[in-house]
Design an enzyme around this catalytic site. Structure first.
Site, PDB file in Angstrom:
ATOM      1  N   GLU A 188     -32.656 -11.527  35.046  1.00  0.00           N
ATOM      2  CA  GLU A 188     -32.821 -11.117  36.447  1.00  0.00           C
ATOM      3  C   GLU A 188     -33.486  -9.735  36.546  1.00  0.00           C
ATOM      4  O   GLU A 188     -33.042  -8.859  37.286  1.00  0.00           O
ATOM      5  CB  GLU A 188     -31.469 -11.118  37.163  1.00  0.00           C
ATOM      6  CG  GLU A 188     -30.851 -12.492  37.254  1.00  0.00           C
ATOM      7  CD  GLU A 188     -29.502 -12.505  37.951  1.00  0.00           C
ATOM      8  OE1 GLU A 188     -29.148 -13.552  38.501  1.00  0.00           O
ATOM      9  OE2 GLU A 188     -28.804 -11.475  37.940  1.00  0.00           O
ATOM     10  N   GLU A 268     -28.879 -20.769  37.306  1.00  0.00           N
ATOM     11  CA  GLU A 268     -27.500 -20.394  37.614  1.00  0.00           C
ATOM     12  C   GLU A 268     -27.126 -20.994  38.963  1.00  0.00           C
ATOM     13  O   GLU A 268     -27.405 -20.417  40.016  1.00  0.00           O
ATOM     14  CB  GLU A 268     -27.324 -18.870  37.655  1.00  0.00           C
ATOM     15  CG  GLU A 268     -27.458 -18.173  36.328  1.00  0.00           C
ATOM     16  CD  GLU A 268     -27.151 -16.687  36.429  1.00  0.00           C
ATOM     17  OE1 GLU A 268     -26.715 -16.244  37.513  1.00  0.00           O
ATOM     18  OE2 GLU A 268     -27.352 -15.972  35.432  1.00  0.00           O
TER      19      GLU A 268
END
Length: 682
Positions: A188, A268
């Site tokens: 991320e 995710e």
């Protein structure tokens, strides 16, 4: 020898010398690749999509790896996803741990043996609600280091670490006969302020150098254009993450802006959510998760369920968010498998969804592990921290005019005691202050053995104390876990700025780094024989309603005559306030029933003994239930059911991004890669 054998033997000999695995690999090459023209993966030339679940081997004891992996396979998953926390394997510079619970190679081979593929996320930064996002605290010895960037000091450390880890992973790649099909680069990164493409390119080159050019490398970022601006890089396949209730069409359109062709991937998909001390336990309704999973799979997308089992932040491994809020010991995450690996309603609901799209394995599902309530165990108080400094700090203290941080005294986790003397008379209450919010994270304050109260990061920065000139001022400072996400991961611990007494800076510090782990494992047993009973100094308390931080020890035996013991259990702390607990030297983690939401700690059976009594060691930091003015006993209790908090459904996952940004709780609303703070303070 027949003539045809004479002719063919020279051709067969090289394959025979390679051994069965390598010979087979060369005879039948395994390939995992992205077929961009078909918008899918190909595994050995055949269309493939993964249905994966996250399990962090660092949060599950090795004893239970096979049990958890089997349950994941029986749910219909064909793949698992796991992080590799750098600090879990290199807690001190150059000292590597790859055995027992740290044996990541064994974990991956076990997944392979069970027929599960692997998505590897080796960082070097992982977030994961893990201490400092998996980065080793010792990186902060370079105080000006810019983490997650092309800072030369950071790159040098990363390069050395990748040179240790990735060669261990290469034989486990799918094309080399192993289970690893894809490898994530960083984590991320689009959510981080640095936006350093030189850093991402450096990682890309090092991953290819160690793993080869045919490995599938990818990135993961929140499903928002803002994150992909800095998180995506040509040559790394872009994936997104989002939770149930999100607009799936919009989320995948964001991915398509970076990857017009190739498989749709949610790396995710959130089955639950994280917790913080002092906030309600997070859950997401099963039907919401199941419905969203169905919609994702109906689009032909690959998906990873984060988490499928959360596990436990044993010892000091929990992380924290900003504004500072530490995560608890339990990482249950409201996942399909509970913290203890138990089957839940959500497990069966998601299995039912998966079997509408893929064939799930036949046969019995491994059952939830049995639990046993061993009952109450009395504990005896041994010594306060202050009275045990010779054992806790055998190398002696460090002298400094001004306070030093944990890093400066090379104490990366746990506790440090700071000691000085009062330079003035404080017979009347006098403010002891941390004017720059410099207590990281909690300081248990005493004057001449009389507890005064607690200073706490962001919450309590001034405390009125009393004492005479020359009295000893002690502050036992606890590292509650380093920030794992956002701009403030350079999270220094201890007294990170000066303290003032009535506006005057305190100087002349004696600093004791405490080796609690070695003391608990090696020395505490001897304390009882040398100095048993209650200690007047240790039981001193004031109107602040605190007692001095102290160690308590008790023993219990596993009942005889009952088959199949020991079994898993949960320990709770009736009447206790906050502290750390060990069983047989194994650091279970932090307890904090006074703040919650977690009230019990998971105790896996493998740390319990049947051949000898089991030793419980508790370090109570604030107040024990058996203070000198109360009738209560010092006791803990083993129960057969967990209590990790009241159910509280947070609706922030179901709101549009703009609304999620502003919606409490929690105060830090984070959609893994998206964060907005109402206060950017440390």
């Amino acid at each position: 020898m027949p003539g045809f054998l004479v002719r063919i033997l020279p051709l067969l000999l090289p394959l025979l010398l390679l051994g069965p695995t390598r010979g087979l690999r060369n005879a039948t090459r395994r390939v995992f690749e992205i077929a961009y023209s078909q918008d899918r993966f190909l595994k050995d030339g055949q269309p493939f999509r993964y249905i994966s679940g996250s399990i962090h081997y660092s949060r599950v004891p090795r004893f239970y790896w096979k049990d958890r992996l089997l349950k994941m396979k029986m749910a219909g998953l064909n793949t698992i996803q796991t992080y590799v926390p750098w600090n879990f394997h290199e807690p001190w510079p150059g000292q590597y741990q790859f055995s027992e619970d740290h044996d990541v190679e064994y974990f991956l081979r076990l997944a392979h043996e069970l027929g599960l593929l692997v998505i590897l996320r080796p960082g070097p930064y992982i977030c994961a609600e893990w201490e400092m996002g998996g980065l080793p605290a010792w990186l902060l010895e370079k105080e000006a280091i810019l983490l997650r960037s092309s800072d030369p000091d950071y790159l040098a450390a990363v390069d050395k670490w990748l040179g240790v880890l990735l060669p261990k992973m290469k034989p486990l790649l799918y094309q080399n006969g192993g289970p690893i099909i894809t490898v994530q680069v960083e984590n991320e990164y689009g959510s981080y302020f640095a936006c350093d493409f030189d850093y991402l390119r450096f990682l890309q080159k090092r991953f290819h150098h160690h793993l080869g050019d045919d490995v599938v490398l990818f990135t993961t970022d929140g499903a928002h254009e803002t994150f992909l601006q800095c998180g995506a890089l040509q040559g790394l396949y872009t994936t997104v993450d989002f939770g149930p209730g999100s607009n799936i069409t919009d989320a995948f359109q964001i991915q398509r802006k970076c990857e017009p062709k190739g498989p749709l991937i949610n790396s995710e998909f959130y089955t639950g959510w994280l917790d913080h001390w002092g906030q309600p336990h997070s859950t997401i309704k099963t039907e919401v998760v199941a419905s969203s999973l169905y919609d994702i799979l109906a689009r032909g997308a690959s998906v990873n369920l984060y988490m499928f089992i959360g596990g436990t932040n044993f010892a000091y491994w929990n992380g924290a968010n900003s504004p500072y809020a530490a995560q608890p010991t339990s990482y249950d995450y409201d996942a399909p498998l509970s913290e203890a690996g138990d089957l839940t309603e959500k497990y069966f609901a998601l299995r039912n969804v998966i079997q509408k799209f893929e064939k799930v394995p036949e046969g019995p599902i491994p059952p939830s592990t049995p639990k046993f309530a061993y009952g109450k165990v009395s504990l005896e108080k041994l010594k306060t921290v202050g009275a045990a400094l010779d054992i806790l700090c055998p190398s002696g203290p460090i002298k400094s005019l001004y306070p030093l941080t944990f890093i400066q005294v090379k104490q990366y986790y746990g506790f440090v005691l700071y000691r000085t003397t009062l330079p003035q008379d404080c017979s009347n209450s006098t403010p002891l202050s941390s004017p720059f919010n410099g207590v990281h994270d909690r300081a248990y304050v005493a004057v001449d053995g009389i507890p005064q109260g607690v200073l706490e990061r962001n919450r309590v920065i001034t405390l009125n104390i009393t004492g005479k000139t020359g009295a000893t001022l002690d502050l036992l400072v606890e590292n509650m876990g380093r920030v794992n996400y956002g701009a403030y991961i350079n999270d220094f611990k201890g007294l990170v700025s000066n303290l003032t007494l009535d506006s005057n800076i305190l100087t002349g510090w004696t600093i004791f780094p405490l080796d609690t782990e070695d003391a608990v494992r090696s020395h505490l047993g001897g304390w009882e024989h040398r100095d048993s009973g209650r200690h007047d100094e240790a039981w001193a308390h004031s109107s602040s309603n605190y007692t001095l931080p102290a160690f308590y020890v008790g023993n219990f035996s596993i009942p005889s005559g009952i088959p199949d013991l020991p079994q898993d259990t949960f320990i709770q702390f009736p009447g206790w306030t906050k502290g750390q607990v060990w069983i047989n030297g194994f650091n279970l983690g932090r307890y904090w029933p006074a703040r919650g939401p977690q009230l019990t700690l998971f105790v896996p059976q493998h740390i319990l003994m049947t051949s000898a009594p089991n030793t419980i060691t508790v370090l109570e930091l604030e107040r024990a239930p058996c203070s000198s003015d109360g009738p209560e006993l010092c006791a803990v209790e083993f129960v057969d059911r967990p209590v990790i908090g009241s159910s509280q459904i947070y609706d922030h996952l179901s709101k549009p991004v703009e609304q999620r940004l502003m919606a409490p709780p929690p105060k830090k609303t984070k959609i893994r890669g998206w964060s907005m703070y109402d206060d950017e303070s440390l």
